[in-house]
Design an enzyme around this catalytic site. Structure first.
Site, PDB file in Angstrom:
ATOM      1  CG  HIS A 144       8.038  -3.696   7.639  1.00 22.51           C
ATOM      2  ND1 HIS A 144       7.190  -2.610   7.741  1.00 22.51           N
ATOM      3  CD2 HIS A 144       7.651  -4.574   8.599  1.00 22.51           C
ATOM      4  CE1 HIS A 144       6.310  -2.838   8.700  1.00 22.51           C
ATOM      5  NE2 HIS A 144       6.571  -4.014   9.235  1.00 22.51           N
ATOM      6  NE  ARG A 196      -4.491  -8.553  13.968  1.00 21.71           N
ATOM      7  CZ  ARG A 196      -4.713  -9.498  13.096  1.00 21.71           C
ATOM      8  NH1 ARG A 196      -5.812 -10.206  13.177  1.00 21.71           N
ATOM      9  NH2 ARG A 196      -3.841  -9.775  12.141  1.00 21.71           N
ATOM     10  CG  ASN A 228      -0.137  -2.150  13.847  1.00 20.57           C
ATOM     11  OD1 ASN A 228       0.493  -2.918  13.133  1.00 20.57           O
ATOM     12  ND2 ASN A 228      -1.382  -1.808  13.613  1.00 20.57           N
ATOM     13  CG  HIS A 273       4.317  -1.772  12.898  1.00 19.60           C
ATOM     14  ND1 HIS A 273       4.938  -2.428  13.936  1.00 19.60           N
ATOM     15  CD2 HIS A 273       4.373  -2.608  11.840  1.00 19.60           C
ATOM     16  CE1 HIS A 273       5.335  -3.618  13.516  1.00 19.60           C
ATOM     17  NE2 HIS A 273       5.009  -3.754  12.244  1.00 19.60           N
ATOM     18  CE  LYS A 328      -0.206 -11.183  13.549  1.00 14.34           C
ATOM     19  NZ  LYS A 328       0.229 -10.513  12.365  1.00 14.34           N
ATOM     20  CD  GLU A 370      -5.605  -3.047  14.332  1.00 19.12           C
ATOM     21  OE1 GLU A 370      -5.073  -3.914  13.622  1.00 19.12           O
ATOM     22  OE2 GLU A 370      -5.289  -1.859  14.277  1.00 19.12           O
ATOM     23  NE  ARG A 397     -20.371 -11.088  -3.835  1.00 21.45           N
ATOM     24  CZ  ARG A 397     -20.964 -11.415  -4.968  1.00 21.45           C
ATOM     25  NH1 ARG A 397     -21.094 -12.683  -5.297  1.00 21.45           N
ATOM     26  NH2 ARG A 397     -21.442 -10.485  -5.760  1.00 21.45           N
ATOM     27  CG  HIS A 454       2.860   1.445   8.865  1.00 18.57           C
ATOM     28  ND1 HIS A 454       1.777   0.956   9.550  1.00 18.57           N
ATOM     29  CD2 HIS A 454       3.540   0.349   8.438  1.00 18.57           C
ATOM     30  CE1 HIS A 454       1.802  -0.361   9.534  1.00 18.57           C
ATOM     31  NE2 HIS A 454       2.863  -0.759   8.867  1.00 18.57           N
ATOM     32  CE  LYS A 493      -4.466  -5.912  11.381  1.00 18.84           C
ATOM     33  NZ  LYS A 493      -3.604  -4.878  11.975  1.00 18.84           N
ATOM     34  CD  GLU A 546       7.052  -6.709  12.365  1.00 18.18           C
ATOM     35  OE1 GLU A 546       6.505  -6.845  13.468  1.00 18.18           O
ATOM     36  OE2 GLU A 546       6.700  -5.837  11.547  1.00 18.18           O
TER      37      GLU A 546
HETATM   38  N1  GLY Z   1       0.800  -6.954  11.686  1.00 18.98           N
HETATM   39  C1  GLY Z   1      -0.127  -6.571  12.675  1.00 18.98           C
HETATM   40  C2  GLY Z   1      -1.331  -7.458  12.755  1.00 18.98           C
HETATM   41  O1  GLY Z   1      -1.347  -8.505  12.144  1.00 18.98           O
HETATM   42  O2  GLY Z   1      -2.287  -7.134  13.404  1.00 18.98           O
END
Ligand code: GLY
Length: 335
Positions: free
Chosen positions: A241, A218, A222, A225, A202, A212, A110, A229, A132, A174
């Site tokens: 990517h 947040r 993206n 993206h 960031k 998010e 956990r 994606h 993330k 990126e």
């Molecule tokens: N890669 C997008 C984020 O970390 O929110």
């Protein structure tokens, strides 16, 4: 060394950026750590010395290794070694490694602390920062995961010199994104300053909207993206990517223009930002628009209708219910 704090209260941490940052690993481990499980891939070739007892756990290469099967394999390896919550996972690699090892650390017992040693440009400016973690399903990328902030992140710019040129360019996809999130004139900076500027941008977004949430702050990370994606879920079409993100940025600009959110100069700025890194600005041959549109609707941001992250008078923001005709016209513009 440039130190960028990620201000998240008790979950806050530092990102160290610079040549040789990996040598700070022993100092970056949480106080009292006893043992380290180093998760990496055979081809990474970046040695780290945690300064305490450690064991290496190898995972496979490529997006197909970013899977629940790999997480199970890692966790079983940790269990056989007797990893406990007093120990640490150290992920050494690009986004595939930090996402997968980060998720294994989030769920094993956990939650055990994780430190990321990001060895790709893409990992350093995005994947390793912000907590993330997750893996792919056959139905889509990153569909299973957890927010699990690392205890520290080391971005060693020295190791970037060994990256194949295409991998470096992928990271620059990126970087191009950050130009539209308030980081200008990146091209004039030294490499470590470029990485630190992206990390700082960031970190500010993550500090404002760690999970998010409804503010949509947040989700702006993206930018570019949604198309990226979808292309990746549809098989990738041979794009890396950051290359897919580059096409996605130009597509997003064309879409925003069709919705009257930005003018032609701003679209041209997107095309310039992508061209400056020699990245693709159009879809590869053979892409099926209908499949992309189906995948857009499955995007995690899509709470109402087809949702995109788009530039506009207030900057980049989440835009729900984008009309299908505008999407089709924007796809045509990047054909
Ligand atoms: N890669 C997008 C984020 O970390 O929110």
């Amino acid at each position: 060394m440039i130190v960028v704090p990620v201000e998240l209260g008790a979950r806050g941490y530092e990102v160290l950026v610079g040549a040789g940052a990996r040598h700070a690993l022993a100092r970056a481990l949480p106080a009292g750590a006893r043992r380290v499980a180093v998760v990496t891939q055979a081809g990474i070739g970046v040695e780290v010395d945690p300064g305490i007892e450690h064991r290496e756990f190898l995972m496979g290469d490529g997006e197909e290794s970013k899977s629940l099967a790999t997480v199970e394999e890692l966790c079983r390896g940790f269990a056989r070694w007797g990893l406990t919550r007093g120990d640490v996972v150290v992920a050494v690699g690009g986004g595939v490694v930090t996402d997968t090892a980060g998720f294994a650390a989030a769920v094993y017992h956990r939650g055990v602390p994780v430190v990321h040693v990001a060895t790709t440009l893409l990992g350093q400016v995005d994947a390793a920062i912000g907590g993330k973690t997750g893996v792919n399903l056959a139905e889509g990328k990153n569909l299973v995961g957890a927010f699990w902030q690392p205890a520290a992140v080391l971005c060693d710019t020295e190791v970037l010199a060994t990256l194949p040129p295409r991998e470096l360019r992928s990271g620059q996809g990126e970087m191009a994104k950050y130009r539209f999130l308030g980081v200008e004139d990146l091209l004039e900076l030294r490499l470590d300053e470029q990485v630190a500027a992206c990390v700082r941008a960031k970190a500010a977004v993550v500090a404002a909207d760690e999970r998010e949430g409804a503010s949509g702050r947040r989700a702006t990370l993206n930018y570019g993206h949604t198309l990226a994606h979808a292309l990746e879920t549809a098989g990738g079409y041979g794009l890396r990517h950051g290359e897919a993100v580059a096409v996605g940025l130009v597509f997003a600009a064309e879409l925003a223009a069709r919705l009257g959110r930005i003018g032609p100069e701003r679209v041209a700025e997107h095309r310039f930002a992508v061209a400056a890194y020699d990245l693709p600005a159009s879809l590869p041959p053979g892409v099926d628009d209908a499949e992309l549109v189906r995948l857009f609707a499955r995007d995690k941001k899509a709470l109402t209708g087809t949702t995109f992250v788009l530039d506009g008078p207030r900057g980049v923001e989440v835009v729900p219910d984008v009309p299908a005709e505008a999407v089709e016209a924007a796809l045509e513009a990047v054909r």
